[in-house]
Write a protein that holds these residues in place. Structure first.
Motif, PDB file in Angstrom:
ATOM      1  N   THR A  77       0.700  -1.080   0.057  1.00 25.04           N
ATOM      2  CA  THR A  77      -0.229   0.067  -0.015  1.00 25.04           C
ATOM      3  C   THR A  77       0.795   1.190   0.111  1.00 25.04           C
ATOM      4  O   THR A  77       0.435   2.215   0.021  1.00 25.04           O
ATOM      5  CB  THR A  77      -0.922  -0.089   1.191  1.00 25.04           C
ATOM      6  OG1 THR A  77      -0.100  -0.048   2.378  1.00 25.04           O
ATOM      7  CG2 THR A  77      -1.985  -1.091   1.308  1.00 25.04           C
ATOM      8  N   GLY A  78       2.269   1.021  -0.112  1.00 23.48           N
ATOM      9  CA  GLY A  78       3.035   2.106  -0.189  1.00 23.48           C
ATOM     10  C   GLY A  78       3.902   2.554   1.068  1.00 23.48           C
ATOM     11  O   GLY A  78       3.209   2.261   2.048  1.00 23.48           O
ATOM     12  N   ASN A  79       4.954   3.279   1.108  1.00 22.71           N
ATOM     13  CA  ASN A  79       5.841   3.720   1.918  1.00 22.71           C
ATOM     14  C   ASN A  79       5.960   2.647   3.202  1.00 22.71           C
ATOM     15  O   ASN A  79       5.903   2.806   4.489  1.00 22.71           O
ATOM     16  CB  ASN A  79       5.022   4.748   2.684  1.00 22.71           C
ATOM     17  CG  ASN A  79       5.926   5.822   3.584  1.00 22.71           C
ATOM     18  OD1 ASN A  79       7.215   5.580   3.468  1.00 22.71           O
ATOM     19  ND2 ASN A  79       5.295   6.418   4.564  1.00 22.71           N
ATOM     20  N   GLY A  80       6.064   1.346   2.777  1.00 17.57           N
ATOM     21  CA  GLY A  80       6.476   0.306   3.580  1.00 17.57           C
ATOM     22  C   GLY A  80       5.363  -0.366   4.277  1.00 17.57           C
ATOM     23  O   GLY A  80       5.380  -1.132   5.308  1.00 17.57           O
ATOM     24  N   HIS A  81       4.125  -0.054   4.128  1.00 17.69           N
ATOM     25  CA  HIS A  81       3.132  -0.642   4.494  1.00 17.69           C
ATOM     26  C   HIS A  81       2.247  -1.555   3.755  1.00 17.69           C
ATOM     27  O   HIS A  81       2.309  -1.577   2.516  1.00 17.69           O
ATOM     28  CB  HIS A  81       2.087   0.463   4.921  1.00 17.69           C
ATOM     29  CG  HIS A  81       2.471   1.445   6.038  1.00 17.69           C
ATOM     30  ND1 HIS A  81       2.714   1.065   7.235  1.00 17.69           N
ATOM     31  CD2 HIS A  81       2.981   2.574   5.835  1.00 17.69           C
ATOM     32  CE1 HIS A  81       3.491   2.134   7.984  1.00 17.69           C
ATOM     33  NE2 HIS A  81       3.431   3.036   7.199  1.00 17.69           N
ATOM     34  N   PHE A  82       1.557  -2.775   4.248  1.00 17.36           N
ATOM     35  CA  PHE A  82       0.928  -3.780   3.331  1.00 17.36           C
ATOM     36  C   PHE A  82      -0.406  -4.252   3.856  1.00 17.36           C
ATOM     37  O   PHE A  82      -0.688  -3.753   5.191  1.00 17.36           O
ATOM     38  CB  PHE A  82       2.037  -5.085   3.457  1.00 17.36           C
ATOM     39  CG  PHE A  82       3.344  -4.632   2.706  1.00 17.36           C
ATOM     40  CD1 PHE A  82       3.557  -4.778   1.392  1.00 17.36           C
ATOM     41  CD2 PHE A  82       4.306  -4.183   3.620  1.00 17.36           C
ATOM     42  CE1 PHE A  82       4.976  -4.510   0.954  1.00 17.36           C
ATOM     43  CE2 PHE A  82       5.725  -3.820   3.063  1.00 17.36           C
ATOM     44  CZ  PHE A  82       5.706  -3.844   1.781  1.00 17.36           C
ATOM     45  N   ALA A  83      -1.169  -4.698   2.886  1.00 24.75           N
ATOM     46  CA  ALA A  83      -2.383  -5.115   3.484  1.00 24.75           C
ATOM     47  C   ALA A  83      -2.869  -6.320   2.695  1.00 24.75           C
ATOM     48  O   ALA A  83      -2.314  -6.834   1.839  1.00 24.75           O
ATOM     49  CB  ALA A  83      -3.457  -4.072   3.207  1.00 24.75           C
ATOM     50  N   LEU A  84      -3.907  -7.099   2.994  1.00 22.58           N
ATOM     51  CA  LEU A  84      -4.271  -8.218   2.253  1.00 22.58           C
ATOM     52  C   LEU A  84      -4.999  -7.930   0.976  1.00 22.58           C
ATOM     53  O   LEU A  84      -5.618  -6.868   1.000  1.00 22.58           O
ATOM     54  CB  LEU A  84      -5.567  -8.874   3.304  1.00 22.58           C
ATOM     55  CG  LEU A  84      -5.101  -9.584   4.333  1.00 22.58           C
ATOM     56  CD1 LEU A  84      -6.233 -10.349   5.103  1.00 22.58           C
ATOM     57  CD2 LEU A  84      -3.864 -10.677   4.165  1.00 22.58           C
ATOM     58  N   GLY A  85      -4.841  -8.743   0.036  1.00 21.75           N
ATOM     59  CA  GLY A  85      -5.272  -8.366  -1.242  1.00 21.75           C
ATOM     60  C   GLY A  85      -6.234  -9.421  -1.990  1.00 21.75           C
ATOM     61  O   GLY A  85      -6.659 -10.287  -1.021  1.00 21.75           O
ATOM     62  N   GLY A  86      -6.222  -9.433  -3.043  1.00 24.49           N
ATOM     63  CA  GLY A  86      -7.306 -10.491  -3.786  1.00 24.49           C
ATOM     64  C   GLY A  86      -6.748 -11.562  -4.333  1.00 24.49           C
ATOM     65  O   GLY A  86      -7.606 -12.641  -4.618  1.00 24.49           O
ATOM     66  N   GLY A  87      -5.308 -11.665  -4.180  1.00 28.18           N
ATOM     67  CA  GLY A  87      -4.829 -12.927  -4.566  1.00 28.18           C
ATOM     68  C   GLY A  87      -4.937 -14.084  -3.765  1.00 28.18           C
ATOM     69  O   GLY A  87      -5.122 -13.977  -2.551  1.00 28.18           O
TER      70      GLY A  87
END
Length: 491
Positions: free
Chosen positions: A158-168
């Motif tokens: 999600t940018g700037n070192g942050h992440f989240a759950l996606g659709g894969g």
């Protein structure tokens, strides 16, 4: 003080004279091994994302900054490799110079370098492989469909070192490619090295074709402003973005130190390994800077934040490039990244082999099969690299691999100074020029690039090191060769 017990260099030199691993590589094969392992997702994937997020067209300057840091580290590596020509690379050098605990930290950090680098390359390979299938479908009517959920990780950036759950669900092609690499490696080093040589020549040929043709189709307007103005946040464009970009694309140089990991499989390693290190570094540096300029010149840097930026650049290079270069580039990158995965699994298995020989890991890590390769280490590396590649996005992998490698390089630079003081009389076929300023500048430049990586990456490094300390203090500190059979410094 037992935490800082040092491995006597004579023991390492005696090990180098053993015949457990076959010495079959000359300078040409070694340089191809280094170039093949170095050129991978860093140039084919992370160049675009780092340009789009941090440095803009000045990503070329980021490569120069990272290259200078690597030159300092490479000169230190070259001296250590000439005096301790055994498998293990920075881990072995730290064990001889600064003691067991520091060596463990290095070895554990090198897992980030090789294992996570292999996963990063696999994710990049998967993106280009999907583009290759799409091209074949669109131009030749050969439809091979892989559902998007099976080519995408469940976690997204999600940018700037942050992440989240996606659709894969899982990046299946990336995982399967790594397992195929392990199967090839267990056939024996000589056969797999020949495979690597052919693939590296193809990969370099593709890069030269993109650079040679691309320079004639560059739109210089895409280079203005060359250094986009900072948006008020440290690391987002401006000069701080150039330095942060250097820390990210430093990943592109990961692999040149793999040359020293192969020291026990090289003919005349005291001379061949240092020269191989420096030649590898020189070749890839020139290719990286040229490729960065071409990519940002063909397409605006804001368009390169994708998993296949080279193809985006080729598509923006006009009808000629899009028509005649797209398929060869796709083929070359798909095959070339496959070779880079090969080197990553190879390098990590040799680190595990050395740690197993020293007792810091169970003996099975150093056990060789019938064709003299550490099969268990190869398959363990491949399994975990495949698992990580299947579920983790490329941005997170690249930053983790970079920070682990930067830490290892900084300690190597310090190690060469320590060994100059503690073992001044050991023969060195190569001596680091201006060793004090070179080593200090190498360590400081690595630490500077580490400092400007996203804070979340530092947190993940801390968690990784804590896990490493748990393993060390519950197993390695009691089972190491030096703990079971104390030896004198003279061996």
């Amino acid at each position: 003080m037992s935490l800082f017990r040092r491995m006597p260099i004579q023991i390492l030199l005696d090990r180098a004279g053993g015949e457990e691993l076959h010495r079959h590589m000359g300078l040409f094969a070694l340089v191809l091994l280094g170039v093949g392992g170095t050129i991978g997702s860093g140039i084919f994937v992370l160049t675009g994302t780092a340009a789009a997020q941090y440095a803009g067209p000045a990503i070329a300057i980021s490569f120069v900054v990272a290259g200078i840091a690597c030159l300092f580290a490479g000169l230190c590596y070259a001296e250590l490799a000439s005096m301790i020509p055994v498998a293990g690379s920075a881990y072995t050098y730290a064990y001889a110079s600064m003691g067991e605990l520091i060596a463990w930290i290095i070895g554990w950090s090198l897992v980030l370098e090789y294992l996570f680098a292999t996963s990063t390359v696999a994710v990049g390979w998967s993106g280009y492989f999907a583009q290759f299938l799409s091209y074949i479908d669109a131009n030749y009517g050969i439809h091979i469909a892989i559902p998007h959920a099976l080519t995408s990780p469940p976690i997204v950036s999600t940018g700037n070192g942050h992440f989240a759950l996606g659709g894969g669900i899982i990046n299946l092609p990336a995982a399967l490619a790594i397992l195929a690499i392990a199967a090839i490696l267990t056939l024996g080093v000589k056969r797999s090295t020949m495979f690597n040589m052919l693939v590296v020549l193809l990969k370099v040929g593709v890069i030269l074709a993109v650079i040679g043709v691309g320079f004639f189709h560059v739109n210089t307007a895409n280079w203005h402003p060359f250094i986009p103005p900072n948006n008020g946040t440290v690391g987002d464009f401006g000069w701080s973005g150039v330095i942060r970009g250097a820390g990210v694309v430093f990943f592109a140089y990961i692999g040149f130190d793999m040359v020293s990991s192969s020291a026990q499989e090289v003919k005349n390693p005291a001379k061949t390994v240092p020269l191989g290190l420096l030649l590898t570094l020189a070749i890839v540096s020139v290719l990286y800077v040229a490729m960065a300029l071409v990519q940002t010149g063909l397409a605006h840097y804001t368009q390169l934040n994708v998993a296949f930026p080279v193809i985006v650049a080729v598509q923006h290079g006009g009808a000629f490039m899009s028509r005649w270069l797209q398929l060869p580039v796709l083929l070359g990158v798909v095959i070339g990244l496959f070779a880079a995965m090969f080197i990553g699994v190879y390098g990590q298995s040799r680190i595990f082999y050395a740690m197993g020989k020293d007792g810091l890991l169970p003996p099975i890590f150093s056990r060789l099969n019938g064709v003299k390769v550490p099969a268990f280490s190869i398959w363990l590396t491949a399994f975990f690299a495949a698992l990580v590649a299947a579920i983790v996005p490329v941005q997170l992998l690249g930053e983790l691999s970079s920070i682990g490698t930067l830490l290892a390089f900084a300690i190597v630079c310090i190690g060469v100074l320590v060994l100059r003081r503690t073992h001044p009389d050991i023969p060195r076929a190569f001596r680091t020029p201006f060793v004090v300023p070179t080593a200090i500048l190498g360590a400081l430049s690595c630490l500077m690039m580490m400092a400007l990586l996203p804070p979340a990456t530092w947190i993940r490094l801390a968690v990784w090191l804590v896990l490493g300390f748990i393993v060390y203090f519950t197993y390695s500190v009691r089972k190491s060769v030096l703990a079971r059979k104390p030896v004198t410094e003279q061996g």
